[in-house]
Design an enzyme around this catalytic site. Structure first.
Site, PDB file in Angstrom:
ATOM      1  N   GLU A 157       0.843  -1.210   0.000  1.00 22.86           N
ATOM      2  CA  GLU A 157       0.000   0.000   0.000  1.00 22.86           C
ATOM      3  C   GLU A 157       0.875   1.256   0.000  1.00 22.86           C
ATOM      4  O   GLU A 157       0.600   2.222  -0.712  1.00 22.86           O
ATOM      5  CB  GLU A 157      -0.919   0.011   1.236  1.00 22.86           C
ATOM      6  N   ASP A 208       3.913   1.516  -1.117  1.00 19.56           N
ATOM      7  CA  ASP A 208       4.592   1.649  -2.403  1.00 19.56           C
ATOM      8  C   ASP A 208       3.652   2.244  -3.456  1.00 19.56           C
ATOM      9  O   ASP A 208       4.068   3.014  -4.308  1.00 19.56           O
ATOM     10  CB  ASP A 208       5.125   0.282  -2.854  1.00 19.56           C
ATOM     11  N   SER A 245      41.968   8.962  10.355  1.00 16.22           N
ATOM     12  CA  SER A 245      41.609   8.062  11.449  1.00 16.22           C
ATOM     13  C   SER A 245      42.132   8.658  12.752  1.00 16.22           C
ATOM     14  O   SER A 245      42.650   9.777  12.764  1.00 16.22           O
ATOM     15  CB  SER A 245      42.164   6.674  11.194  1.00 16.22           C
ATOM     16  N   LYS A 269      32.928   7.327  21.241  1.00 15.28           N
ATOM     17  CA  LYS A 269      33.399   6.815  19.948  1.00 15.28           C
ATOM     18  C   LYS A 269      32.390   5.773  19.498  1.00 15.28           C
ATOM     19  O   LYS A 269      32.286   4.698  20.080  1.00 15.28           O
ATOM     20  CB  LYS A 269      34.797   6.209  20.069  1.00 15.28           C
ATOM     21  N   ARG A 295      33.890   6.204   3.726  1.00 21.20           N
ATOM     22  CA  ARG A 295      35.261   6.644   3.952  1.00 21.20           C
ATOM     23  C   ARG A 295      36.207   6.104   2.876  1.00 21.20           C
ATOM     24  O   ARG A 295      37.105   6.792   2.424  1.00 21.20           O
ATOM     25  CB  ARG A 295      35.709   6.168   5.331  1.00 21.20           C
ATOM     26  N   GLU A 300      28.915   9.399  11.748  1.00 22.35           N
ATOM     27  CA  GLU A 300      28.976   7.950  11.931  1.00 22.35           C
ATOM     28  C   GLU A 300      27.561   7.405  11.808  1.00 22.35           C
ATOM     29  O   GLU A 300      26.662   7.846  12.525  1.00 22.35           O
ATOM     30  CB  GLU A 300      29.555   7.649  13.325  1.00 22.35           C
ATOM     31  N   LYS A 329      40.239   4.011  24.095  1.00 23.50           N
ATOM     32  CA  LYS A 329      39.416   2.819  23.887  1.00 23.50           C
ATOM     33  C   LYS A 329      39.112   2.105  25.201  1.00 23.50           C
ATOM     34  O   LYS A 329      39.941   2.079  26.109  1.00 23.50           O
ATOM     35  CB  LYS A 329      40.153   1.827  22.951  1.00 23.50           C
TER      36      LYS A 329
HETATM   37  S1  IVH Z   1      36.716  11.969  14.673  1.00 22.60           S
HETATM   38  C1  IVH Z   1      39.967  13.716  12.412  1.00 22.60           C
HETATM   39  N1  IVH Z   1      34.792  11.342  16.333  1.00 22.60           N
HETATM   40  O1  IVH Z   1      36.354   6.439  14.409  1.00 22.60           O
HETATM   41  C2  IVH Z   1      39.043  12.981  13.255  1.00 22.60           C
HETATM   42  N2  IVH Z   1      35.545   9.673  14.826  1.00 22.60           N
HETATM   43  O2  IVH Z   1      39.209   5.818  14.343  1.00 22.60           O
HETATM   44  C3  IVH Z   1      38.534  11.717  12.659  1.00 22.60           C
HETATM   45  N3  IVH Z   1      34.370   7.557  15.015  1.00 22.60           N
HETATM   46  O3  IVH Z   1      36.806   6.938  10.977  1.00 22.60           O
HETATM   47  C4  IVH Z   1      37.431  11.072  13.321  1.00 22.60           C
HETATM   48  N4  IVH Z   1      32.987   8.142  16.605  1.00 22.60           N
HETATM   49  O4  IVH Z   1      34.456   6.429  11.805  1.00 22.60           O
HETATM   50  C5  IVH Z   1      35.591  10.912  15.343  1.00 22.60           C
HETATM   51  N5  IVH Z   1      33.093  10.931  17.833  1.00 22.60           N
HETATM   52  C6  IVH Z   1      33.866  10.517  16.856  1.00 22.60           C
HETATM   53  C7  IVH Z   1      33.779   9.207  16.333  1.00 22.60           C
HETATM   54  C8  IVH Z   1      34.652   8.824  15.322  1.00 22.60           C
HETATM   55  C9  IVH Z   1      33.369   7.168  15.790  1.00 22.60           C
HETATM   56  C10 IVH Z   1      35.037   6.694  14.021  1.00 22.60           C
HETATM   57  C11 IVH Z   1      35.117   7.311  12.653  1.00 22.60           C
HETATM   58  C12 IVH Z   1      36.565   7.330  12.299  1.00 22.60           C
HETATM   59  C13 IVH Z   1      37.158   6.355  13.259  1.00 22.60           C
HETATM   60  C14 IVH Z   1      38.591   6.764  13.572  1.00 22.60           C
END
Ligand code: IVH
Length: 681
Positions: free
Chosen positions: A38, A40, A85, A120, A141, A178, A319
């Protein structure tokens, strides 16, 4: 042009409203009242009206969220600024080190640095480009420089604004975000898939990545994706606030989702307090995180600190500790890698570690396995940290008498795959099969690596297809891939390969003829030649034939190449087997990988700065030195670290230092930032 009747006009607006409302019910309220069919039906009617009356176009119409047709493949997209990264930190000492390095980099002797701290997220990085406030493209990316165009897929995510709210947006702004699936939505999705008898998804991160890499955006639209925006890439035309925190607040005003858990902290103690706070509530958050990120809050300081390789000096990821669980080793197999390395791998009773089902864990090498004394049948602790391959940490010895344990597996004298002798030089820990490309496992791994995304990027040629092609004997080395089109009928008859997948495979192989020399060198899989070294070799020698003729001394003249790597490169090209393969590859018509000059095609053949050596000094206001370097290199320039007679230009930013004096003394052309920007455009 057809003019709409007042009824048609009214109907169009009505349908836009209704489709929006049902999208919202489906995605946000979790309370759909229309069946897919529906829905669609209404959608198709809206699409027809929109197509008939393009003058009534509205970038906010819900049709822009779901593309009409699936794509044949993803287009490649260059990021305006590279996607970087983050360096990783694991302890409070590491965080103090990070802060010290930041303060040293800024020349600070007193006072505290403010950081923006935020979770993160464990998802998929995306680059959203808005032009004059309208979503223009979205890309994954990729390798950090080029990603895949997933605009149609990203448009389906309900929280992504197709136009930014408010006024006064930059002409071009890249937003880094993200994409992820919230934990609860993931559980629900898996329950649904299970009920429907479909394959369930391993974890939210893989599910998000899989949903974005769907060629048919309609499938993406059915996945509960969402995102948080955390940073900027390229910005052109417009002024942004001076701190990271204010930029994120501005994002929120533009209607972009930002993480509510973000905050500003002061100094390393502030960072650590935040880390402890988030660790304690990690499992109550509605999304998965694997640590926290600290970013220097003041943007001018970020620019001053710049980058080291691919990591900014102004940000880092702290981490969470790796997750550990125990399970039983069912068996220990020996894997042969692409360079012949033998790796003992523990096959495990499946266990969940940090949301992922783990069935294998590496034991690294035989010395390591003996040191930990891991044997088949043992109960072991395994650890998984982020993306890293799970590893066996230690054995848990129970009360059973030691005699009941199975014997330790020793390093074999001959390769379990091909029977060739196994060699292990005394100073090395890794044992290797000496069979080279006669060994079937090395052959398979070599082809897999050649086809992989960061190498020749042959879409669809993964483990299973490699195996199938090897079994069919149509392929024995990577060079055979480029003759496969001659065996189409044979290919189409192979089990699990139909006409369509054969066409896709042949197309993907054909496309790979456009890869650059540096990717090609990386793809060859020479021991210890990663992407960086491959790039240095390509730049230094300029073409494949000169590189193949280089002796170890000449090879050591290359940046990043020491005696060991030089020996590996030399040995690779001295082997008659490898030479034969490379000669065959050189004979493939219309390839771009034989010389460096062809590399220029990346930027549509514009290489106005070819053969020009440029040095950059001082601070630039509009970009970091790293970015200037990348942009100059894209135009063919060689960017060097020191001024010499052969330097063509010196780009002098603020506070240039001794390089400027030297350049003046040598009579070298000096460019200021404005002149640089003109040169780049
Ligand atoms: S900043 C120049 N902030 O982590 C800064 N990255 O290890 C680059 N990620 O490729 C990234 N949460 O995919 C940033 N709050 C956050 C993040 C984040 C996840 C991921 C992102 C990046 C990877 C780097």
């Amino acid at each position: 042009m057809t003019t709409p009747t007042p009824e048609e006009h009214e109907r169009l607006h009505h349908l836009r409203r209704v489709v929006r409302e049902h999208n919202d019910r489906y995605h946000r309220q979790d309370d759909p009242i229309l069946s897919d069919q529906e829905f669609d039906h209404l959608f198709q009617e809206l699409l027809r009206l929109e197509e008939t009356f393009p003058e009534l176009q509205d970038p906010d119409s819900p049709i822009h969220r779901v593309g009409a047709k699936p794509l044949a493949e993803f287009a490649k997209r260059y990021h305006g600024k590279p996607m970087l990264s983050l360096s990783n930190r694991f302890s409070s000492g590491d965080v103090h080190d990070f802060d010290r390095q930041v303060r040293e980099g800024l020349g600070m002797t007193t006072g505290q640095v403010d950081y923006l701290a935020e979770p993160k997220l464990d998802g998929l990085a995306i680059n959203l480009t808005y032009k004059n406030g309208t979503l223009h493209t979205a890309a994954t990316r990729g390798d950090g420089t080029v990603g895949e165009d997933v605009t149609l897929q990203i448009r389906t995510i309900p929280v992504v604004p197709l136009t930014l709210h408010g006024g006064d947006h930059p002409g071009i702004v890249e937003i880094r975000a993200e994409v992820f699936i919230p934990v609860a939505a993931f559980a629900k999705l898996n329950a649904q898939l299970h009920r429907l008898g479909e394959k369930t998804l391993v974890n939210p991160r893989n599910a998000a990545a899989g949903a974005i890499r769907q060629l048919d955006p309609k499938i993406t639209a059915r996945r509960p994706l969402t995102l948080f925006c955390y940073g900027l890439g390229l910005v052109e035309g417009g002024h942004l606030p001076p701190t990271q925190g204010e930029i994120l607040t501005l994002f929120a005003q533009w209607g972009l989702p930002v993480c509510p858990e973000r905050t500003i902290v002061s100094g390393p103690e502030g960072c650590l307090n935040y880390f402890n706070y988030l660790s304690s509530m990690r499992h109550d958050l509605p999304y998965e995180i694997d640590g926290v990120v600290y970013k220097v809050n003041r943007i001018s300081w970020q620019e001053q600190l710049g980058f080291r390789h691919r990591d900014p000096r102004w940000a880092t990821a702290h981490k969470f500790p790796a997750q550990e669980v125990s399970t039983r080793v069912i068996a220990i197999d020996i894997q042969v890698g692409r360079t012949g390395a033998l790796t003992p791998v523990a096959r495990l009773n499946p266990v969940h570690v940090g949301g992922v089902e783990v069935t294998n864990a590496t034991l690294h090498n035989f010395e390591e396995m003996a040191r930990k004394d891991v044997r088949p049948g043992d109960t072991v602790v395994i650890r998984r940290a982020g993306d890293v391959i799970p590893e066996v940490v230690r054995v848990i010895l129970d009360d059973a008498s030691p005699q009941l344990r199975q014997p330790l597996i020793l390093c074999p004298s001959h390769c379990p795959s091909c029977g060739a002798e196994v060699v292990k030089p005394d100073q090395e820990t890794v044992a290797r099969c000496s069979g080279g490309l006669s060994c079937p496992e090395q052959r398979r791994e070599a082809i897999k690596h050649f086809a992989s995304r960061r190498a020749m990027d042959i879409d669809g040629l993964g483990e299973k297809l490699c195996e199938l092609l090897l079994q069919s004997q149509l392929v024995t080395t990577v060079a055979d891939l480029y003759a496969l089109h001659r065996h189409r009928p044979h290919l189409e008859k192979l089990e699990r390969l139909g006409e369509k997948s054969v066409s896709n495979l042949l197309h993907a192989i054909d496309q790979s003829r456009g890869r650059t020399l540096e990717r090609f060198l990386f793809a060859l899989g020479i021991r210890d030649v990663g992407e960086r070294t491959a790039t240095s070799l390509a730049r230094h020698f300029g073409n494949l034939e000169t590189l193949m003729a280089a002796d170890p001394d000449a090879l050591q003249g290359v940046a990043d190449v020491g005696p060991i790597v030089a020996r590996h490169v030399y040995d690779f090209f001295s082997s008659p087997q490898h030479r034969a393969i490379v000669q065959q590859l050189l004979a493939v018509p219309d390839t771009q990988w034989t010389t460096m000059a062809m590399d220029a095609n990346r930027e549509g053949n514009r290489q106005p700065l070819a053969n020009k050596t440029v040095v950059i000094t001082g601070t630039l206001a509009s970009m970091s030195r790293q970015e200037a370097k990348i942009r100059l290199e894209r135009l063919g320039a060689k960017v060097s670290g020191s001024v010499a007679q052969k330097t063509h230009f010196l780009v002098a930013g603020d506070q240039p230092g001794s390089k400027l004096q030297k350049a003046k003394a040598l009579g070298i052309t000096i460019l200021n930032e404005e002149e640089l920007l003109r040169l780049l455009s």
